[in-house]
Enzyme design. Structure first.
Site, PDB file in Angstrom:
ATOM      1  N   ASN A   1       0.874  -1.187   0.000  1.00 40.96           N
ATOM      2  CA  ASN A   1       0.000   0.000   0.000  1.00 40.96           C
ATOM      3  C   ASN A   1       0.904   1.227   0.000  1.00 40.96           C
ATOM      4  O   ASN A   1       1.496   1.572   1.019  1.00 40.96           O
ATOM      5  CB  ASN A   1      -0.879  -0.031   1.265  1.00 40.96           C
TER       6      ASN A   1
ATOM      7  N   GLY B   1       2.492   2.284  10.671  1.00 46.26           N
ATOM      8  CA  GLY B   1       3.429   3.386  10.510  1.00 46.26           C
ATOM      9  C   GLY B   1       4.112   3.796  11.809  1.00 46.26           C
ATOM     10  O   GLY B   1       4.749   4.842  11.877  1.00 46.26           O
TER      11      GLY B   1
ATOM     12  N   SER C   1       3.519  -2.176  10.285  1.00 49.07           N
ATOM     13  CA  SER C   1       4.973  -2.198  10.474  1.00 49.07           C
ATOM     14  C   SER C   1       5.602  -3.555  10.128  1.00 49.07           C
ATOM     15  O   SER C   1       6.506  -4.022  10.828  1.00 49.07           O
ATOM     16  CB  SER C   1       5.343  -1.762  11.889  1.00 49.07           C
TER      17      SER C   1
ATOM     18  N   LYS D   1       0.075   4.254  -0.299  1.00 48.15           N
ATOM     19  CA  LYS D   1      -0.585   5.452   0.271  1.00 48.15           C
ATOM     20  C   LYS D   1      -0.364   6.649  -0.662  1.00 48.15           C
ATOM     21  O   LYS D   1      -0.288   6.474  -1.867  1.00 48.15           O
ATOM     22  CB  LYS D   1      -0.078   5.729   1.680  1.00 48.15           C
TER      23      LYS D   1
ATOM     24  N   HIS E   1      -9.435   1.157   4.762  1.00 46.10           N
ATOM     25  CA  HIS E   1      -8.168   1.349   5.489  1.00 46.10           C
ATOM     26  C   HIS E   1      -8.429   2.273   6.675  1.00 46.10           C
ATOM     27  O   HIS E   1      -9.252   3.186   6.594  1.00 46.10           O
ATOM     28  CB  HIS E   1      -7.119   1.954   4.545  1.00 46.10           C
TER      29      HIS E   1
ATOM     30  N   GLU F   1      -6.904   4.698   7.791  1.00 48.58           N
ATOM     31  CA  GLU F   1      -6.728   6.135   7.519  1.00 48.58           C
ATOM     32  C   GLU F   1      -7.982   6.707   6.867  1.00 48.58           C
ATOM     33  O   GLU F   1      -8.353   7.852   7.120  1.00 48.58           O
ATOM     34  CB  GLU F   1      -5.476   6.346   6.645  1.00 48.58           C
TER      35      GLU F   1
ATOM     36  N   GLU G   1      -5.330  -4.954  10.479  1.00 51.86           N
ATOM     37  CA  GLU G   1      -4.325  -3.912  10.679  1.00 51.86           C
ATOM     38  C   GLU G   1      -4.619  -3.180  11.986  1.00 51.86           C
ATOM     39  O   GLU G   1      -5.440  -2.252  12.010  1.00 51.86           O
ATOM     40  CB  GLU G   1      -4.374  -2.914   9.518  1.00 51.86           C
TER      41      GLU G   1
HETATM   42  C1  PEP Z   1      -0.692   0.258   5.974  1.00 49.08           C
HETATM   43  O1  PEP Z   1      -0.838   1.453   5.878  1.00 49.08           O
HETATM   44  O2  PEP Z   1      -1.518  -0.497   5.429  1.00 49.08           O
HETATM   45  C2  PEP Z   1       0.446  -0.244   6.745  1.00 49.08           C
HETATM   46  C3  PEP Z   1       0.415  -1.480   7.173  1.00 49.08           C
HETATM   47  O3  PEP Z   1       1.464   0.635   6.965  1.00 49.08           O
HETATM   48  P1  PEP Z   1       2.917   0.305   7.621  1.00 49.08           P
HETATM   49  O4  PEP Z   1       3.407  -0.983   7.018  1.00 49.08           O
HETATM   50  O5  PEP Z   1       3.775   1.483   7.230  1.00 49.08           O
HETATM   51  O6  PEP Z   1       2.710   0.178   9.082  1.00 49.08           O
END
Ligand code: PEP
Length: 254
Positions: free
Chosen positions: A10, A175, A215, A12, A97, A99, A169
């Site tokens: 992803n 992040g 992460s 973003k 997601h 976000e 998630e």
């Molecule tokens: C994401 O935004 O879907 C995600 C898992 O981000 P990160 O791997 O940077 O934590």
């Protein structure tokens, strides 16, 4: 039940079309011929065409988008329809997601509507669920994840489920550099599978692929993906670097 692993990047709101023309060939070169897992990249809308051209026809790497609008078309300034994504050869779309749930007020009902639209257009939704730190600390993780799973995935036909991926998630791990431990992630993946089994049946739940996201890095991918109910990864930050994304894919399948 053997479920083929699925690793998705992803991106973003990162990478211009110009930068995409550099990153995609690098991912392709480092990955080489690879069929141990399904690999998906989800660039921003503006880079989808550049990504598709760089992948070329019959690529092992599939293209996905990060959102769609639920309407087929019309007066929705700034929005993108499922048909527009199909026309750019997208096969997947990330929906719900955290976000988007946080900044765009997306509810489970809206995510469900978008997922049905995606499925009808032969786009495979990657439906994200996950609790915040406050929800986990208050002891509400199971309630939140169950509610999001039931609400976002309500009413799918049995055949549709073959094309659905769920991504767990935990918001506190996205992040932040804080990864759920393999045991923590496994516990929630098993809960999601049991929840789906409860309303869609065991056959559907046994086949369903559930990704972990939050992460994921080359050094934690293998341990996470070795858990029995973790069938892939949704990778944010680390998918923007070809070396780390490809290392995650290879470690996840080791
Ligand atoms: C994401 O935004 O879907 C995600 C898992 O981000 P990160 O791997 O940077 O934590």
């Amino acid at each position: 039940m053997l479920r083929k692993k699925i690793i998705a990047g992803n991106w973003k709101m990162n990478k211009t079309a110009t930068e995409t023309k550099v990153l995609v060939p690098e991912i392709k070169d480092r990955l080489g011929k690879f069929d141990q897992a399904e690999v998906v990249i989800c660039p921003p809308f503006t880079a989808l065409q550049a990504a598709q051209e760089a992948l070329g026809a019959h690529s092992d790497i599939a293209l996905g988008a990060q959102n769609l609008h639920q309407a087929a078309g019309g007066a929705y300034t700034g929005e993108i329809s499922a048909a527009m994504l199909r026309d750019l050869f997208c096969r997947f779309v990330i929906l719900g997601h955290s976000e988007r749930r946080q900044y765009c007020a997306e509810t489970d009902a809206l995510v469900n509507e978008k997922a049905r639209v995606a499925l009808k257009a032969s786009l495979r939704p990657i439906i994200c669920v996950g609790e915040t730190l406050a929800e986990r600390e208050a002891g509400h993780m199971a309630q939140v994840v169950t509610r999001q799973t039931q609400g976002s995935c309500a009413g799918f036909a049995e055949d549709d489920w073959n094309n659905v991926v769920i991504a767990y998630e935990p918001v506190w791990a996205i992040g932040t550099g804080k990864t759920a431990t393999p045991a923590q992630a496994q516990e929630v993946h098993a809960l999601i599978r049991a929840t789906v089994s409860g309303f869609a049946g065991k056959t559907v739940a046994d086949k369903l692929r559930i990704q972990y996201g939050g992460s994921v890095k080359p050094d934690n991918a293998q341990e996470l993906l070795n858990q029995p109910d973790i069938d892939g990864a949704l990778v944010g930050g680390a998918s923007l670097d070809a070396a780390s994304f490809v290392a995650i894919i290879k470690n996840a399948c080791a």
